[in-house]
Design a protein around this motif. Structure first.
Motif, PDB file in Angstrom:
ATOM      1  N   PRO A  51       0.765  -1.246  -0.078  1.00  0.00           N
ATOM      2  CA  PRO A  51       0.024   0.228  -0.040  1.00  0.00           C
ATOM      3  C   PRO A  51       0.890   1.360   0.065  1.00  0.00           C
ATOM      4  O   PRO A  51       1.844   0.980   0.322  1.00  0.00           O
ATOM      5  N   VAL A  52       0.222   2.213  -0.710  1.00  0.00           N
ATOM      6  CA  VAL A  52       1.014   3.814  -0.602  1.00  0.00           C
ATOM      7  C   VAL A  52       0.606   4.264   0.664  1.00  0.00           C
ATOM      8  O   VAL A  52      -0.526   4.343   1.372  1.00  0.00           O
ATOM      9  N   THR A  53       1.714   5.118   1.009  1.00  0.00           N
ATOM     10  CA  THR A  53       1.456   5.918   2.188  1.00  0.00           C
ATOM     11  C   THR A  53       1.051   7.165   1.537  1.00  0.00           C
ATOM     12  O   THR A  53       1.733   7.849   0.770  1.00  0.00           O
ATOM     13  N   PRO A  54      -0.094   7.627   1.992  1.00  0.00           N
ATOM     14  CA  PRO A  54      -0.720   8.726   1.434  1.00  0.00           C
ATOM     15  C   PRO A  54      -0.008   9.982   1.598  1.00  0.00           C
ATOM     16  O   PRO A  54       0.600  10.222   2.880  1.00  0.00           O
ATOM     17  N   GLY A  55       0.320  10.772   0.571  1.00  0.00           N
ATOM     18  CA  GLY A  55       0.908  12.113   0.667  1.00  0.00           C
ATOM     19  C   GLY A  55       2.647  11.871   0.245  1.00  0.00           C
ATOM     20  O   GLY A  55       3.224  12.882   0.125  1.00  0.00           O
ATOM     21  N   GLU A  56       3.044  10.785   0.407  1.00  0.00           N
ATOM     22  CA  GLU A  56       4.448  10.502   0.424  1.00  0.00           C
ATOM     23  C   GLU A  56       4.637  10.406  -1.205  1.00  0.00           C
ATOM     24  O   GLU A  56       4.319   9.565  -1.975  1.00  0.00           O
ATOM     25  N   GLU A  57       5.769  11.143  -1.795  1.00  0.00           N
ATOM     26  CA  GLU A  57       6.269  11.288  -3.179  1.00  0.00           C
ATOM     27  C   GLU A  57       7.039   9.991  -3.446  1.00  0.00           C
ATOM     28  O   GLU A  57       7.903   9.520  -2.522  1.00  0.00           O
ATOM     29  N   PHE A  58       6.854   9.544  -4.358  1.00  0.00           N
ATOM     30  CA  PHE A  58       7.517   8.221  -5.226  1.00  0.00           C
ATOM     31  C   PHE A  58       7.816   8.260  -6.498  1.00  0.00           C
ATOM     32  O   PHE A  58       6.981   9.085  -7.222  1.00  0.00           O
TER      33      PHE A  58
END
Length: 677
Positions: A464-471
């Motif tokens: 899952p993605v960490t909301p707000g974290e750029e990648f």
């Protein structure tokens, strides 16, 4: 003088376990006393009726060229005994190996065998060749894949494809078909009931595997290219699904030729969009070289040939494309270079200009202009004008081109972005925009954000993605061969949904794309001076003396392909209705050679509300009939897929009728947990 061909309607091929496979055989004159090489096509689509006309356009020509040609029904299909439990099983591949050993031992075969087939037949040509049966000398796959997870109907970029449901529903119908009593005799009901009782609902069976697990690795020759040691001549099409496989196998298989035309999912001699190419003549040159030892000159040419398409106005129906054939000696090609563009706040340009993160939350209906992921050249199934969806995407537009730009191979994006949800999709479209604003799709790419670190060597679980974290995430576009004209502009659209091609993520997601830090990489081909490629022959005009068996139309076909909006509820519905089956509106027909009547009617519905991904619904209702004299059989199927935020829900039914008697019915219900989907 025309060579004579002996046609044997049914030859029974025994497998080691006693199961018999049904084959149709074409023998060239004299083969029973002077053995010849053999060519095998091995698929589940019913040689006796469903592919009869197509088979008759191919196999007799191989026989006239001096080959024994066989069209074999797979175990559990057509008139062959046994049951079919899935696509590309170990049993299917082993049967292929045993088939080749049987063929090589026949008195009319000199011990050398070639194998070809389109789609399913391309897959199992690869898969059987990887087992290295000694008699198999060369294969000619047409429009298939080397990687079942990466490039097939099930998942695109790790996102669930609605083709998983649609094609699975087609096979739900095909798996319920009976054998022909005229071939198998009084046992036909027994064989039919065995098939019906063994049936499972394949879309659910496939959806239980939402990561690149052992089921998808089975049959993917990309797992070990080194297993395939014999020559390959691969035929592909830019309007087909399998556009990337040719470039991978050209890179990894040492003895491969490619011919990639503008075609949809059809043999090149049927090729739409045109120009058509005589597949049988090309394949015969290949077999002559590798099975007969005749120097045809084919192998002296550059290994790879591509049709570089000119731009075309966006149109959901295309019958012809202009362009030119180009050749490459190897892939990657020294004639192709990476051209980098930045996704800057003011559009596609260079150098990169650090800028803000731009948000996009697409309506769930984004993708309505997308057509089908791979076309069968049925009217209306190709992508339309991308402006239809443009309001639901971020658009990055380049300046008008001052010189033509040739693209060949896989271009791609590297995006830096963040998301406000732990799950979601990112969709990218590469577009050719004409001076008047019309937008034609060049290529597309999809990525499941939870598969952003996917690595085939590791088969990592979804993350899952960490909301707000750029990648950073890489999106390879599907491969293309095209020329962008002077005065046209490149456009990149980025969206967070693509219906009805992709099943949506559980919740709407807002993506924030960092401008300046995101890149477009184009695979640009430099124009190469040199001699023109050999002219490829068009298919021959039909010979009245060897025309396909006549077909009588009993009921004209019809079709509807539409998108509608309910202005009360706000829901959008995409419908594909065809009276005639997968390949178009042929209606009800009679094959006059056998007297068999056939009909298929299918109604495919995709429905969604633009604000609610959990409103997504897919339905497929089908009916097929067979008839001849007193023999009347009817199959009726339904299938439906919906989802909650936690699970996929699938319901399906099958009814099998003999005349007015219901002899079998089944209802399936499956609830399958989401796993990164």
């Amino acid at each position: 003088m025309t060579a004579l061909v002996e046609v044997i309607e049914t030859v029974w091929v025994p497998m080691p376990d006693g199961t018999r496979l049904a084959a149709r055989l074409w023998l060239p004159e004299g083969a029973r006393t002077r053995p010849v090489p053999a060519i095998l096509e091995y698929i589940p689509y019913r040689r006796r009726d469903r592919t009869r006309l197509r088979d008759t356009a191919i196999h007799p020509r191989f026989a006239k060229a001096g080959y024994a040609a066989l069209r074999v029904d797979q175990r559990g299909s057509g008139d062959s005994e046994g049951v079919m439990l899935d696509e590309y099983t170990e049993q299917e591949t082993q049967d292929g190996v045993d088939l080749i050993a049987w063929i090589a031992a026949q008195p009319w075969c000199d011990g050398s065998v070639g194998m070809f087939g389109k789609s399913w037949g391309a897959y199992n040509a690869f898969q059987v060749a990887a087992r290295r049966p000694p008699a198999l000398k060369a294969i000619a796959p047409v429009m298939g894949t080397d990687d079942r997870w990466l490039e097939d109907i099930h998942f695109y970029g790790g996102c669930l494809a609605n083709d998983n449901f649609w094609w699975g529903a087609i096979m739900q119908l095909y798996n319920a078909f009976p054998p022909d009593p005229e071939i198998v005799g009084d046992r036909w009901r027994e064989i039919w009931k065995e098939r019906l009782e063994a049936m499972t609902f394949w879309p659910a069976q496939w959806l239980a595997h939402q990561t690149r697990d052992a089921m998808w690795r089975r049959g993917s020759i990309s797992e070990s290219y080194a297993d395939l040691k014999i020559p390959v001549y691969f035929f592909g099409g830019w309007a087909d699904l399998y556009r990337d496989t040719p470039f991978r196998i050209a890179q990894h298989l040492p003895d491969v030729k490619l011919l990639i035309g503008p075609w949809a999912h059809l043999y090149p001699h049927e090729g739409i969009p045109g120009p058509k190419v005589d597949f049988v003549a090309e394949a015969t040159r290949f077999w002559d070289h590798h099975l007969k030892g005749i120097d045809t000159g084919l192998m002296d040419e550059p290994r790879l040939r591509f049709f570089l398409q000119d731009g075309a106005r966006p149109a959901t129906t295309q019958t012809d494309r202009t362009g030119r054939w180009v050749e490459e000696a190897s892939w990657p090609s020294p004639n192709c270079t990476d051209q980098e563009w930045a996704l800057n706040e003011d559009g596609l340009s260079w150098p990169p200009a650090p800028g803000p993160a731009l948000p996009i939350c697409s309506p769930q209906t984004f993708g309505s202009a997308g057509g089908d992921m791979f076309s069968f050249a049925i009217p209306g199934d190709m992508p339309g004008d991308c402006r239809i969806d443009a309001g639901g995407a971020l658009s990055f537009r380049a300046a008008a081109l001052g010189a033509p730009l040739d693209l060949l191979g896989q271009s791609g994006l590297v995006l830096r972005l963040s998301a406000d949800q732990p799950a979601g999709h990112v969709v990218a479209l590469l577009i050719d925009e004409a001076p008047d604003g019309a937008q034609s799709l060049i290529a597309r790419s999809f990525a499941n954000l939870q598969q952003r670190h996917w690595n085939p060597a590791r088969a990592d679980p979804p993350e899952p993605v960490t909301p707000g974290e750029e990648f950073d995430i890489t999106l390879p576009f599907h491969a293309v061969g095209c020329r962008i004209a002077v005065g046209h502009r490149l456009v990149v659209q980025i969206a967070s949904a693509y219906w009805p091609i992709l099943w949506p993520a559980p919740a709407p997601v807002t993506l924030n794309v960092r401008t300046g830090a995101s890149r477009l990489h184009l695979s640009v081909r430099q124009r190469v001076a040199g001699s023109e490629p050999r002219v490829l022959p068009p298919p021959p005009e039909p010979d009245p003396a060897s025309a396909p068996p006549p077909m009588t139309v009993i009921r004209d076909g019809s079709m509807e392909r539409s998108h509608t909006i309910d202005l009360v509820s706000g829901s959008h519905t995409a419908r594909v209705f065809i009276d005639g089956g997968v390949f178009g509106p042929v209606g009800r027909i009679r094959l006059d050679e056998t007297g068999t009547e056939l009909s298929d009617v299918s109604d495919r519905i995709y429905r969604i509300h633009p604000d609610d991904p959990l409103s997504a619904e897919a339905r497929m209702d089908q009916q097929a009939e067979f008839g001849r004299g007193d023999w009347r059989v009817r199959i009726v199927t339904t299938a439906r897929q919906t989802a909650t935020d936690a699970a996929f829900l699938l319901d399906a039914t099958v009814e099998a009728w003999e005349g007015e008697t219901l002899i079998h019915n089944v209802d399936w219900h499956h609830e399958i947990a989401r796993n990164g989907m």
